[in-house]
Motif scaffolding. Structure first.
Motif, PDB file in Angstrom:
ATOM      1  N   VAL A   1       0.666  -1.265  -0.108  1.00 21.10           N
ATOM      2  CA  VAL A   1      -0.111   0.000  -0.046  1.00 21.10           C
ATOM      3  C   VAL A   1       0.893   1.258   0.109  1.00 21.10           C
ATOM      4  O   VAL A   1       0.454   2.128  -0.705  1.00 21.10           O
ATOM      5  N   ALA A   2       1.936   1.336   0.690  1.00 20.28           N
ATOM      6  CA  ALA A   2       2.788   2.234   0.879  1.00 20.28           C
ATOM      7  C   ALA A   2       3.537   2.654  -0.489  1.00 20.28           C
ATOM      8  O   ALA A   2       3.803   3.717  -0.989  1.00 20.28           O
ATOM      9  N   LEU A   3       3.693   1.471  -1.183  1.00 22.82           N
ATOM     10  CA  LEU A   3       4.515   1.455  -2.531  1.00 22.82           C
ATOM     11  C   LEU A   3       3.629   2.170  -3.457  1.00 22.82           C
ATOM     12  O   LEU A   3       3.995   3.097  -4.302  1.00 22.82           O
ATOM     13  N   LEU A   4       2.228   1.753  -3.707  1.00 19.57           N
ATOM     14  CA  LEU A   4       1.459   2.218  -4.319  1.00 19.57           C
ATOM     15  C   LEU A   4       1.180   3.862  -4.181  1.00 19.57           C
ATOM     16  O   LEU A   4       0.933   4.664  -5.185  1.00 19.57           O
ATOM     17  N   ALA A   5       1.003   3.995  -3.101  1.00 18.94           N
ATOM     18  CA  ALA A   5       0.649   5.313  -2.568  1.00 18.94           C
ATOM     19  C   ALA A   5       1.847   6.505  -3.079  1.00 18.94           C
ATOM     20  O   ALA A   5       1.607   7.577  -3.728  1.00 18.94           O
ATOM     21  N   ALA A   6       3.145   5.944  -3.007  1.00 18.60           N
ATOM     22  CA  ALA A   6       4.242   6.782  -3.448  1.00 18.60           C
ATOM     23  C   ALA A   6       4.243   7.028  -4.874  1.00 18.60           C
ATOM     24  O   ALA A   6       4.577   7.936  -5.307  1.00 18.60           O
ATOM     25  N   LEU A   7       3.892   6.006  -5.511  1.00 16.84           N
ATOM     26  CA  LEU A   7       3.814   5.994  -7.087  1.00 16.84           C
ATOM     27  C   LEU A   7       2.792   6.834  -7.583  1.00 16.84           C
ATOM     28  O   LEU A   7       2.808   7.660  -8.299  1.00 16.84           O
ATOM     29  N   TRP A   8       1.620   7.037  -6.748  1.00 15.06           N
ATOM     30  CA  TRP A   8       0.482   7.900  -7.256  1.00 15.06           C
ATOM     31  C   TRP A   8       0.951   9.341  -7.068  1.00 15.06           C
ATOM     32  O   TRP A   8       0.491  10.205  -7.825  1.00 15.06           O
ATOM     33  N   SER A   9       1.727   9.554  -5.990  1.00 18.19           N
ATOM     34  CA  SER A   9       1.954  11.177  -5.714  1.00 18.19           C
ATOM     35  C   SER A   9       3.142  11.536  -7.044  1.00 18.19           C
ATOM     36  O   SER A   9       3.264  12.651  -6.749  1.00 18.19           O
ATOM     37  N   THR A  10       3.423  10.694  -7.915  1.00 20.81           N
ATOM     38  CA  THR A  10       4.283  11.310  -8.785  1.00 20.81           C
ATOM     39  C   THR A  10       3.887  11.114 -10.264  1.00 20.81           C
ATOM     40  O   THR A  10       2.780  10.611 -10.205  1.00 20.81           O
ATOM     41  N   ALA A  11       4.262  12.209 -11.193  1.00 20.46           N
ATOM     42  CA  ALA A  11       3.545  12.283 -12.521  1.00 20.46           C
ATOM     43  C   ALA A  11       3.946  10.911 -13.099  1.00 20.46           C
ATOM     44  O   ALA A  11       2.997  10.294 -13.883  1.00 20.46           O
ATOM     45  N   ALA A  12       5.092  10.343 -13.146  1.00 14.58           N
ATOM     46  CA  ALA A  12       5.234   8.929 -13.698  1.00 14.58           C
ATOM     47  C   ALA A  12       4.480   7.938 -13.116  1.00 14.58           C
ATOM     48  O   ALA A  12       3.824   7.146 -13.951  1.00 14.58           O
ATOM     49  N   GLY A  13       3.998   8.060 -11.722  1.00 15.45           N
ATOM     50  CA  GLY A  13       3.465   7.113 -11.353  1.00 15.45           C
ATOM     51  C   GLY A  13       1.910   6.828 -11.966  1.00 15.45           C
ATOM     52  O   GLY A  13       1.410   6.192 -12.119  1.00 15.45           O
ATOM     53  N   GLN A  14       1.414   8.358 -11.857  1.00 11.99           N
ATOM     54  CA  GLN A  14      -0.034   8.614 -12.561  1.00 11.99           C
ATOM     55  C   GLN A  14      -0.056   8.055 -13.787  1.00 11.99           C
ATOM     56  O   GLN A  14      -1.113   7.175 -14.258  1.00 11.99           O
ATOM     57  N   VAL A  15       0.976   8.353 -14.707  1.00 13.20           N
ATOM     58  CA  VAL A  15       0.956   7.780 -15.984  1.00 13.20           C
ATOM     59  C   VAL A  15       1.041   6.421 -16.074  1.00 13.20           C
ATOM     60  O   VAL A  15       0.168   5.609 -16.795  1.00 13.20           O
ATOM     61  N   PHE A  16       1.606   5.645 -14.990  1.00  8.98           N
ATOM     62  CA  PHE A  16       1.672   4.283 -14.818  1.00  8.98           C
ATOM     63  C   PHE A  16       0.358   3.545 -14.738  1.00  8.98           C
ATOM     64  O   PHE A  16      -0.134   2.690 -15.162  1.00  8.98           O
ATOM     65  N   PHE A  17      -0.245   4.291 -13.557  1.00  7.68           N
ATOM     66  CA  PHE A  17      -1.760   3.754 -13.368  1.00  7.68           C
ATOM     67  C   PHE A  17      -2.741   3.940 -14.330  1.00  7.68           C
ATOM     68  O   PHE A  17      -3.392   3.126 -14.549  1.00  7.68           O
ATOM     69  N   ILE A  18      -2.663   4.998 -15.072  1.00  3.95           N
ATOM     70  CA  ILE A  18      -3.714   5.013 -16.379  1.00  3.95           C
ATOM     71  C   ILE A  18      -3.173   4.221 -17.409  1.00  3.95           C
ATOM     72  O   ILE A  18      -4.363   3.358 -18.055  1.00  3.95           O
ATOM     73  N   TYR A  19      -1.885   3.694 -17.569  1.00  2.17           N
ATOM     74  CA  TYR A  19      -1.609   2.613 -18.464  1.00  2.17           C
ATOM     75  C   TYR A  19      -2.116   1.362 -17.948  1.00  2.17           C
ATOM     76  O   TYR A  19      -2.868   0.439 -18.762  1.00  2.17           O
TER      77      TYR A  19
ATOM     78  N   GLN B   1      -4.858   0.865 -16.017  1.00  2.00           N
ATOM     79  CA  GLN B   1      -6.201   1.000 -16.036  1.00  2.00           C
ATOM     80  C   GLN B   1      -6.672   0.613 -17.553  1.00  2.00           C
ATOM     81  O   GLN B   1      -8.010  -0.022 -17.773  1.00  2.00           O
ATOM     82  N   ASP B   2      -5.997   1.148 -18.438  1.00  2.00           N
ATOM     83  CA  ASP B   2      -6.206   1.150 -19.942  1.00  2.00           C
ATOM     84  C   ASP B   2      -5.915  -0.608 -20.346  1.00  2.00           C
ATOM     85  O   ASP B   2      -6.879  -0.996 -21.022  1.00  2.00           O
ATOM     86  N   ARG B   3      -5.107  -1.252 -19.883  1.00  2.00           N
ATOM     87  CA  ARG B   3      -4.945  -2.574 -20.070  1.00  2.00           C
ATOM     88  C   ARG B   3      -6.090  -3.376 -19.522  1.00  2.00           C
ATOM     89  O   ARG B   3      -6.362  -4.415 -19.965  1.00  2.00           O
ATOM     90  N   TRP B   4      -6.319  -2.823 -18.352  1.00  2.00           N
ATOM     91  CA  TRP B   4      -7.360  -3.881 -17.707  1.00  2.00           C
ATOM     92  C   TRP B   4      -8.722  -3.700 -18.389  1.00  2.00           C
ATOM     93  O   TRP B   4      -9.424  -4.664 -18.497  1.00  2.00           O
ATOM     94  N   ALA B   5      -8.925  -2.566 -18.829  1.00  2.00           N
ATOM     95  CA  ALA B   5     -10.248  -2.368 -19.532  1.00  2.00           C
ATOM     96  C   ALA B   5     -10.196  -3.227 -20.844  1.00  2.00           C
ATOM     97  O   ALA B   5     -11.154  -3.735 -21.206  1.00  2.00           O
ATOM     98  N   ASP B   6      -8.899  -3.319 -21.514  1.00  2.00           N
ATOM     99  CA  ASP B   6      -8.915  -3.839 -22.630  1.00  2.00           C
ATOM    100  C   ASP B   6      -9.115  -5.363 -22.506  1.00  2.00           C
ATOM    101  O   ASP B   6      -9.610  -6.178 -23.225  1.00  2.00           O
ATOM    102  N   PHE B   7      -8.680  -5.896 -21.347  1.00  2.00           N
ATOM    103  CA  PHE B   7      -8.756  -7.299 -20.867  1.00  2.00           C
ATOM    104  C   PHE B   7     -10.314  -7.676 -20.484  1.00  2.00           C
ATOM    105  O   PHE B   7     -10.596  -8.724 -21.068  1.00  2.00           O
TER     106      PHE B   7
END
Length: 393
Positions: A358-376, A378-384
């Motif tokens: 949980v701490a790792l995910l929160a740290a990723l979300w707080s960065t621009a690169a992390g937000q891009v990663f989560f959007i990616y 999310q898109d792959r999950w929607a495709d699946f």
């Protein structure tokens, strides 16, 4: 005498109490090799010791019938209590005649009586927690006499074996190199399994020379280790252990007689003979010390007063003096498992991993690169999920 052969139990109630196949042997350690779960162990073991009781309990018999008193009052032995704690009934002090029960016959334990084919063959005392506690309390009162006998026996042993104890006279040469090395000496005694498992890290790091004392060699094999030396009279070690490639040292009597030597000769195995008056455990310690071992880690050996008494008066003095002889080289592993028992539960480890994730995910979300990663992601999950919907439609 508690044996009777003329009385029959009532035929009105068939097979009450405990019924099982009798396994009969005056030597408890021999009996446990062939005792099956649900069978009735018939032994002749005065002052049933802890090792014998634990070996019996591990076989899960339906009951134990002892021809001798399981606690004679000589010292507060722990064997009867171990059997009762394991839920195994103990019919005690039945008299020597019970050993005449044919091995493999079906017997029936009802109250304080033992029957075979409906005929009463023995009567004894069916032990309870209260009777065992009373016997132990009475035995504690007699410890002073045992200590006096221990002191006398110690002086006698020292006079007989002073050359061996003080100067190492009579210790044979062996091919296994122990000079400057750690030695792990294993006796199949108290808590040997727990101690061996606790010492895994030590064994991996130091690679000690492995010495199995009789059945201790089988204990090493069961834990995945290969013994380098096997020392003992060879009466309780398996052929598999004897043939594993370890160097074999047969403990002989002081006059040179070695009953175990004949067995090894039949197997065609080379041996070294070590005549000494002590026990095999003591002989192994003296051999390691005289061969230059820098440290001896003892597993399953006897260390406390009650454990010395468990060995019987003849074995007490040799163990006591051998430990004095080995001195600071000797380290008992007996308490290691209690001191270093793992206190962290599996649930605590899972919660720790979850919190870290949980701490790792929160740290990723707080960065621009992390937000891009989560959007990616999310898109792959929607495709699946879209692909799954098409596949099932």
């Amino acid at each position: 005498m508690r044996i009777a052969h003329s009385r029959h139990r009532s035929r009105d109630s068939d097979l009450p109490g405990i019924v099982g196949v009798a396994r009969v042997d005056a030597r408890t350690k021999n009996l446990t090799k062939r005792l099956g779960a649900g069978e009735v162990a018939v032994i002749d073991h005065r002052d049933l010791d802890r090792v014998g009781a634990e070996a019996l309990a591990a076989r899960r018999p339906a009951a134990v019938v002892n021809a001798a008193p399981s606690t004679s009052g000589r010292y507060p032995n722990l064997g009867p209590g171990i059997l009762l704690e394991a839920g195994i009934p103990l019919l005690d002090d039945c008299g020597a005649g019970v050993m005449a029960v044919p091995d493999g016959s079906t017997v029936q334990l009802e109250g304080g009586s033992l029957y075979r084919d409906g005929v009463l063959v023995a009567r004894g005392t069916l032990q309870t927690a209260e009777t065992v506690a009373a016997s132990l309390e009475a035995a504690r009162a007699g410890l002073s006499e045992q200590l006096e006998a221990f002191a006398t026996n110690t002086m006698e042993y020292l006079r007989r074996e002073r050359d061996l104890l003080l100067d190492g006279v009579g210790v044979p040469d062996i091919r296994t190199d122990l000079a400057g090395r750690h030695v792990l000496l294993v006796v199949r005694g108290y808590h040997y399994r727990e101690d061996l498992r606790t010492l895994r890290s030590y064994i991996r790091e130091f690679r000690p020379v492995m010495i199995g004392v009789d059945g201790g060699a089988d204990a090493l094999l069961q834990e995945g280790y290969l013994p380098d030396l096997i020392v003992g009279d060879m009466d309780s070690v398996s052929d598999r252990a004897l043939s594993c490639g370890a160097e074999l040292v047969v403990h002989a009597y002081r006059d040179g007689r070695a009953p175990g030597l004949e067995r090894l000769e039949r197997l065609g195995l080379p041996t070294v003979v070590f005549p000494a008056a002590g026990t095999s455990e003591d002989v192994a310690m003296l051999l390691a010390d005289d061969s230059g071992a820098s440290l001896i880690v003892a597993v399953g050996t006897h260390a406390t007063l009650v454990e010395f008494l468990d060995k019987g008066r003849s074995g007490m003095a040799s163990t006591f003096l051998t430990r004095l002889r080995v001195g600071g080289k000797l380290v008992d592993a007996k308490g290691v498992s209690r001191l270093y028992r793992n206190r962290i539960s599996t649930l605590q480890i899972l919660l720790l991993v979850l919190a870290g994730t949980v701490a790792l995910l929160a740290a990723l979300w707080s960065t621009a690169a992390g937000q891009v990663f989560f959007i990616y992601v999310q898109d792959r999950w929607a495709d699946f999920t879209f692909w799954l919907e098409r596949l099932t439609s």
